[in-house]
Every structure is written in structure tokens, then in C-alpha cells.
Design a protein around this motif. Structure first.
Motif, PDB file in Angstrom:
ATOM      1  N   UNK A   1       0.841  -1.198   0.000  1.00 41.58           N
ATOM      2  CA  UNK A   1       0.000   0.000   0.000  1.00 41.58           C
ATOM      3  C   UNK A   1       0.877   1.250   0.000  1.00 41.58           C
ATOM      4  N   UNK A   2       0.671   2.178  -0.937  1.00 42.34           N
ATOM      5  CA  UNK A   2       1.558   3.349  -1.039  1.00 42.34           C
ATOM      6  C   UNK A   2       1.495   4.267   0.177  1.00 42.34           C
ATOM      7  N   UNK A   3       0.315   4.363   0.825  1.00 45.01           N
ATOM      8  CA  UNK A   3       0.195   5.272   1.970  1.00 45.01           C
ATOM      9  C   UNK A   3       1.073   4.845   3.139  1.00 45.01           C
ATOM     10  N   UNK A   4       1.572   3.635   3.103  1.00 42.68           N
ATOM     11  CA  UNK A   4       2.442   3.145   4.168  1.00 42.68           C
ATOM     12  C   UNK A   4       3.836   3.771   4.078  1.00 42.68           C
ATOM     13  N   UNK A   5       4.181   4.293   2.881  1.00 42.65           N
ATOM     14  CA  UNK A   5       5.539   4.773   2.644  1.00 42.65           C
ATOM     15  C   UNK A   5       5.542   6.223   2.157  1.00 42.65           C
ATOM     16  N   UNK A   6       5.626   7.194   3.059  1.00 40.24           N
ATOM     17  CA  UNK A   6       5.625   8.599   2.633  1.00 40.24           C
ATOM     18  C   UNK A   6       6.884   8.998   1.869  1.00 40.24           C
ATOM     19  N   UNK A   7       7.996   8.299   2.091  1.00 36.38           N
ATOM     20  CA  UNK A   7       9.250   8.593   1.388  1.00 36.38           C
ATOM     21  C   UNK A   7       9.764   7.316   0.720  1.00 36.38           C
ATOM     22  N   UNK A   8      10.446   7.495  -0.431  1.00 43.74           N
ATOM     23  CA  UNK A   8      10.960   6.358  -1.205  1.00 43.74           C
ATOM     24  C   UNK A   8       9.855   5.328  -1.434  1.00 43.74           C
ATOM     25  N   UNK A   9       8.700   5.847  -1.824  1.00 46.30           N
ATOM     26  CA  UNK A   9       7.511   5.001  -1.977  1.00 46.30           C
ATOM     27  C   UNK A   9       7.741   3.879  -2.986  1.00 46.30           C
ATOM     28  N   UNK A  10       8.318   4.229  -4.133  1.00 40.21           N
ATOM     29  CA  UNK A  10       8.491   3.259  -5.216  1.00 40.21           C
ATOM     30  C   UNK A  10       9.351   2.074  -4.775  1.00 40.21           C
TER      31      UNK A  10
ATOM     32  N   UNK B   1      12.458  18.704 -14.493  1.00 36.88           N
ATOM     33  CA  UNK B   1      12.134  19.530 -13.331  1.00 36.88           C
ATOM     34  C   UNK B   1      10.663  19.871 -13.232  1.00 36.88           C
ATOM     35  N   UNK B   2       9.799  18.984 -13.749  1.00 28.73           N
ATOM     36  CA  UNK B   2       8.356  19.222 -13.707  1.00 28.73           C
ATOM     37  C   UNK B   2       7.782  18.742 -12.379  1.00 28.73           C
ATOM     38  N   UNK B   3       7.076  19.629 -11.681  1.00 32.03           N
ATOM     39  CA  UNK B   3       6.435  19.257 -10.412  1.00 32.03           C
ATOM     40  C   UNK B   3       5.089  18.608 -10.701  1.00 32.03           C
ATOM     41  N   UNK B   4       4.915  17.364 -10.246  1.00 28.82           N
ATOM     42  CA  UNK B   4       3.655  16.653 -10.434  1.00 28.82           C
ATOM     43  C   UNK B   4       3.323  15.924  -9.139  1.00 28.82           C
ATOM     44  N   UNK B   5       2.224  15.127  -9.193  1.00 22.17           N
ATOM     45  CA  UNK B   5       1.801  14.414  -7.990  1.00 22.17           C
ATOM     46  C   UNK B   5       2.838  13.414  -7.496  1.00 22.17           C
ATOM     47  N   UNK B   6       3.754  12.969  -8.390  1.00 21.50           N
ATOM     48  CA  UNK B   6       4.799  12.033  -7.944  1.00 21.50           C
ATOM     49  C   UNK B   6       6.201  12.646  -8.021  1.00 21.50           C
ATOM     50  N   UNK B   7       6.270  13.983  -8.100  1.00 25.19           N
ATOM     51  CA  UNK B   7       7.560  14.679  -8.078  1.00 25.19           C
ATOM     52  C   UNK B   7       7.360  16.020  -7.382  1.00 25.19           C
TER      53      UNK B   7
ATOM     54  N   UNK C   1      18.097   7.277  -8.493  1.00 32.53           N
ATOM     55  CA  UNK C   1      17.199   6.349  -7.786  1.00 32.53           C
ATOM     56  C   UNK C   1      16.191   5.718  -8.748  1.00 32.53           C
ATOM     57  N   UNK C   2      15.555   6.537  -9.592  1.00 32.84           N
ATOM     58  CA  UNK C   2      14.572   6.027 -10.556  1.00 32.84           C
ATOM     59  C   UNK C   2      15.222   5.089 -11.572  1.00 32.84           C
ATOM     60  N   UNK C   3      16.408   5.457 -12.049  1.00 39.31           N
ATOM     61  CA  UNK C   3      17.088   4.605 -13.029  1.00 39.31           C
ATOM     62  C   UNK C   3      17.465   3.256 -12.411  1.00 39.31           C
ATOM     63  N   UNK C   4      17.850   3.270 -11.155  1.00 41.69           N
ATOM     64  CA  UNK C   4      18.192   2.015 -10.477  1.00 41.69           C
ATOM     65  C   UNK C   4      16.972   1.113 -10.358  1.00 41.69           C
ATOM     66  N   UNK C   5      15.840   1.706  -9.941  1.00 44.05           N
ATOM     67  CA  UNK C   5      14.614   0.919  -9.820  1.00 44.05           C
ATOM     68  C   UNK C   5      14.166   0.423 -11.198  1.00 44.05           C
ATOM     69  N   UNK C   6      14.310   1.288 -12.227  1.00 44.34           N
ATOM     70  CA  UNK C   6      13.916   0.905 -13.585  1.00 44.34           C
ATOM     71  C   UNK C   6      14.756  -0.270 -14.086  1.00 44.34           C
ATOM     72  N   UNK C   7      16.057  -0.259 -13.760  1.00 42.74           N
ATOM     73  CA  UNK C   7      16.947  -1.365 -14.153  1.00 42.74           C
ATOM     74  C   UNK C   7      16.511  -2.656 -13.480  1.00 42.74           C
ATOM     75  N   UNK C   8      16.216  -2.589 -12.204  1.00 46.62           N
ATOM     76  CA  UNK C   8      15.732  -3.758 -11.448  1.00 46.62           C
ATOM     77  C   UNK C   8      14.414  -4.253 -12.029  1.00 46.62           C
ATOM     78  N   UNK C   9      13.510  -3.326 -12.313  1.00 46.12           N
ATOM     79  CA  UNK C   9      12.202  -3.642 -12.899  1.00 46.12           C
ATOM     80  C   UNK C   9      12.369  -4.345 -14.248  1.00 46.12           C
ATOM     81  N   UNK C  10      13.300  -3.830 -15.058  1.00 49.65           N
ATOM     82  CA  UNK C  10      13.536  -4.431 -16.370  1.00 49.65           C
ATOM     83  C   UNK C  10      14.070  -5.843 -16.279  1.00 49.65           C
ATOM     84  N   UNK C  11      14.951  -6.091 -15.300  1.00 45.10           N
ATOM     85  CA  UNK C  11      15.479  -7.440 -15.105  1.00 45.10           C
ATOM     86  C   UNK C  11      14.378  -8.408 -14.681  1.00 45.10           C
TER      87      UNK C  11
END
Length: 474
Positions: free
Chosen positions: A115-124, A187-193, A210-220
Motif C-alpha cells: 500500500x503506497x500510503x504506508x511509505x511517505x518517502x521512497x515510496x516506489x 524539473x516538472x512538479x507533479x503528484x509524484x515529483x 534512484x529512478x534509473x536504479x529501480x527501472x533497471x531492477x524492474x527491467x530485469x
């Protein structure tokens, strides 16, 4: 600048160390799982009783498996406390999908870990790790011959694959996409940035790493699938770029239940001109943009009869509130409507049953959609099936798959709705829909209704069965 480089190097070092530790944990945990249960097809869907579009996909997929492989035993990994009888009854009452053969339920105690609400930081990252823990809880109880994920959590796939399962993925929305990376980079501010990250070059650089690292893991994780199905062209393009696949994902549009909506008359008596907006009250749906565009259209309306039609038109929001955050968001939207002077011409219909939704769609002249990068857009298909002219965001699913021109019998192209991005573009489209000649509206509505049939349950069953049949138990 030196401190900035130091932070990046420390972050990179932490990632490398974390990768080594994760690989060691993977080998240890995968080796401790039970043997494959032959003839079993298990669906990973922790919130299978949710009642949303994802659950409709789940039950249509279950039906497809049971029809294609009658001797297979179907199991569902679902949150603790939900019974097989409840799920089958729910599928029938909510979606009119009849599951004739018995299913087995594998209870999961730790569904809160995703559940995302459990993690206010480093949610992904923390959600991804939570999904691994939840996947391991599932696999410790049962390792199926075929593991089908209909939620999008790819991170447990390597464990199921290492234990001997064949993996089928149906991806609704990429956990991380190149669009997400692009918004952080620009540098676009959105609901997830958050704005404080978007305005800081140092924080932006760290988040990109951080995002690129998670994306690499996701791709594997994605590369171990035997079959990868996606719900839209936009999702297919992103999965193809991020997952290390040796083959193209299979496009299987989700099953939209439009049968009753398609029976609504197109040539309706419009006693009161109004638009509808059918969406949950979630931040990414961007209801504020709809209010701003509606207010702008009203301010720009001239003294003519057409201008009067715009000034007298209403906007009806039809959506669900999942929890207290959604309710607070709804209250804020209602206050914003008052600030814009729209209190008397905006209506709020919350948690309405399907009968109410159908009645409202049956009288609407158009429907609004404003989410950026909506992976598909079920509400847009519902507008089209009901004969309401859609005004949707010019991105992702609505742009690439749904609001597209169709060929008429004479070879000409007929538009099925309008696309917009800015407040001004939405206001112009709203004005056009509200002031359109009835004959022109009927042409668009008829073409839209025809195109909506492309996203039927029958089409899903046919395409999904063709995609998965080669890897089902023999």
C-alpha cells in the motif's frame, strides 16, 4: 559542487552494495521454496475483491484459463479473510462473469506491504520491496506450474521463475516509465515529483539515479516472463523500452463492460445540457483542470443563443471515494468550484451505483477526462459507448487507442471525440461540444459507439486466450 558529486557517489555505491546483497538473498530465498505443483495456474492479485477495472480483468482472465484448460486447478493469491465463495459471488454480481469451476484461495497476511500510503518517502522502492516479501509469502504456500500476475508487481517474478513456474504478466501500468524519468529530468512538479525536488538540481539528480536504479531492477524482473500482455499501445511502448524482453509484448485491450451502455439511444432528448466526469477522486485525475476549463468556457461565452447554452450548462462529477484522503480531496474541489463561481452549475455524485451512472451517461452531451498518461481510459470508452462525446487528455491510452478517427463506409474518416492538454484547449472543446449541431453530434456519437465495441469482453477473451494458450498446462 563537490558535495553534490559526493552525494551521487555515495548513492551509487549504496546501490551497488544493495544489488550484491539482493542477489545473495535471491539465491538463498529462491532455493528454499517448495516444488512446483503441476497442473496449477495461480493468479497473483492480493486485492481480488476490490471491484475495480483490474478485478474485471482478473475474472475474465480466470474464465479464459478455465475455458482453455478445463483440467487446470486455478488458485488466487488474495488477502487473508476473503473466501473462494465470496470471490465467485462477487465476480457474478459485480461483473456478470460466471466462474463455473471451483477455485482455490491462497491467503496473504501481509498485503499492507504494497500500500503506497504506508511509505511517505521512497515510496516506489519500498513498495517494490514490499511486493517481494508478499510474493515470497505467496510462493512459500504454493509454487504453481503457471504464475499469472494481473496487478503489475513484477518484482516477485524472478523467485517464481527460479522455483520453476512459467510467468504470464498482464501489465496495466508500468511501475516506472520513461515519461516519469522525463518529468523528473525536466524539473516538472507533479503528484509524484514534489516541487522541492523539482526546484533542486541536487535532489533531482539523486532522484534520477534512484529512478534509473529501480527501472533497471524492474527491467530485469520483467525479462523472465514467458508471455507479457499489455493493456494499451502506450503501456506496450514503455514495457518494450524498460523490460529486457526478447519479443514484443502482446496488446490485449482490457474488457470494458459496455453492453448496457451501447443500448442507450444516441438521439436523446437533452432537457438540460450537461457534461459528466466519471473518475475516482484521486490526485492524478486532475479534476481541478476540469473546473478551470469549465469556468473559462463560461466566461468566454458570448451573448448569442450558443453562448447561452454554455452559460446554462452543468458539469456532473461522478466518482468514488476510497478513504479519508479522497473525501478531503472532494471537499477541496467543492470549495474550489465555489471560488470559481461554479457552485450552482456543478453537481457531485459520490459512490453511485451503476444504475445511476447509466442514467447520467444516458443524458450527457459529453464527458471529460484530464489525467496525464492514463494507461488506457475505461471512463473514456464508457462515454463513447453511451453516446457522450469525449474530451480527453492528449496522451497515452486515450490518444493512441481510444479517441481515434474511424473509417466510414464511404472511406472517409469520422472523429470520435476531442483531445486537449491546456486549460484553453479544454475550454474550446467544451464549448464546441455544448454548441454543436445535433446532426454533427450524432455523427460523432455513432462513430464513437462503433469504436467502443473494439474493447469488449469477447475481444479480451479471444486475444488473451490466444496469447497464453502455448504456456498453459497440457
Amino acid at each position: 559542487m563537490d558535495s553534490w558529486i559526493m552525494v551521487l557517489l555515495i548513492t551509487l555505491l549504496a546501490f551497488v552494495i544493495g544489488t550484491v546483497i539482493a542477489a545473495a538473498v535471491f539465491l538463498m530465498m529462491a532455493g528454499s521454496l517448495p516444488r512446483v505443483r503441476k497442473g496449477v495456474v495461480a493468479f497473483f492479485h492480493p486485492f481480488a475483491d476490490g471491484g475495480g477495472g483490474g478485478e474485471r480483468v482478473l475474472w475474465c482472465a480466470v474464465k479464459a484459463v478455465q475455458d482453455a484448460c478445463p483440467k487446470a486447478q486455478v488458485a488466487i493469491y488474495v488477502r487473508e479473510g476473503v473466501t473462494a465463495e465470496h470471490l465467485v459471488r462477487d465476480a457474478r454480481s459485480r461483473f456478470n462473469i460466471h466462474i463455473e469451476k471451483p477455485i482455490q484461495v491462497i491467503p496473504l497476511r501481509r498485503t499492507h506491504l504494497v500500500l503506497p500510503e504506508r511509505y511517505p518517502r521512497f515510496t516506489l522502492l519500498r513498495q517494490a520491496l514490499g511486493s517481494v516479501a508478499l510474493g515470497l509469502e505467496a510462493l512459500r504456500q504454493l509454487v504453481p506450474e503457471v504464475y499469472i500476475d494481473t496487478t503489475g508487481w513484477a518484482f516477485p517474478y524472478p523467485f517464481a521463475w527460479r522455483a520453476g513456474s512459467r510467468i504470464i504478466a498482464y501489465v496495466h501500468y508500468p511501475t516506472i516509465s520513461s515519461d516519469m524519468l522525463g518529468r523528473v529530468w525536466s524539473g516538472t512538479a507533479t503528484y509524484n515529483n514534489d516541487a522541492d525536488i523539482a526546484e533542486s538540481p541536487i535532489k533531482t539528480s539523486i532522484k534520477l539515479l534512484y529512478y534509473h536504479a529501480v527501472a533497471w531492477w524492474y527491467g530485469l524482473c520483467g525479462c523472465v516472463t514467458s508471455v507479457t500482455c499489455v493493456n494499451s499501445s502506450w503501456t506496450r511502448d514503455h514495457i518494450q523500452r524498460i523490460w529486457f524482453l526478447g519479443r514484443a509484448p502482446v496488446l490485449v485491450y482490457p474488457p470494458v463492460d459496455t453492453s448496457e451502455l451501447l443500448q442507450l439511444p444516441l438521439d436523446r432528448k437533452l432537457k438540460q445540457l450537461y457534461l459528466v466526469s466519471v473518475n475516482q477522486f484521486r490526485p492524478e485525475k486532475n479534476h481541478r483542470l476540469q473546473l478551470e476549463a469549465f469556468a473559462l468556457a463560461k466566461r468566454a461565452a458570448g451573448p448569442t443563443l450558443q453562448g447561452q447554452a454554455v452559460r446554462e450548462a452543468k458539469l456532473k462529477f461522478i466518482g468514488g471515494c476510497r478513504h479519508a484522503d479522497d473525501e478531503a480531496r472532494l471537499t477541496a474541489l467543492q470549495q474550489y468550484a465555489e471560488e470559481l463561481g461554479l457552485a450552482d452549475c456543478v453537481e457531485w455524485i459520490v459512490n453511485a451505483p451503476f444504475s445511476e451512472l447509466k442514467a447520467q451517461l444516458g443524458g450527457a452531451v459529453g464527458g471529460l477526462h484530464t489525467m496525464t498518461d492514463e494507461h488506457f481510459g475505461i471512463s473514456v470508452v464508457e462515454y463513447m459507448a453511451a453516446g457522450a462525446v469525449p474530451v480527453a487528455h492528449r496522451s497515452a491510452g486515450p490518444k493512441q487507442d481510444i479517441v481515434r478517427p474511424v473509417l466510414e463506409d464511404d472511406g472517409s474518416e469520422q472523429v470520435t471525440g476531442f483531445l486537449a492538454i491546456t486549460v484553453q484547449e479544454y475550454a474550446d472543446a467544451i464549448t464546441r461540444v455544448l454548441t454543436m449541431d445535433q446532426r454533427d453530434r450524432l455523427k460523432i456519437a455513432a462513430a464513437a459507439q462503433k469504436h467502443a465495441k473494439s474493447f469488449s469482453t469477447e475481444r479480451f477473451l479471444q486475444d488473451f486466450t490466444a496469447a497464453i494458450a502455448p504456456v498453459l498446462p497440457h
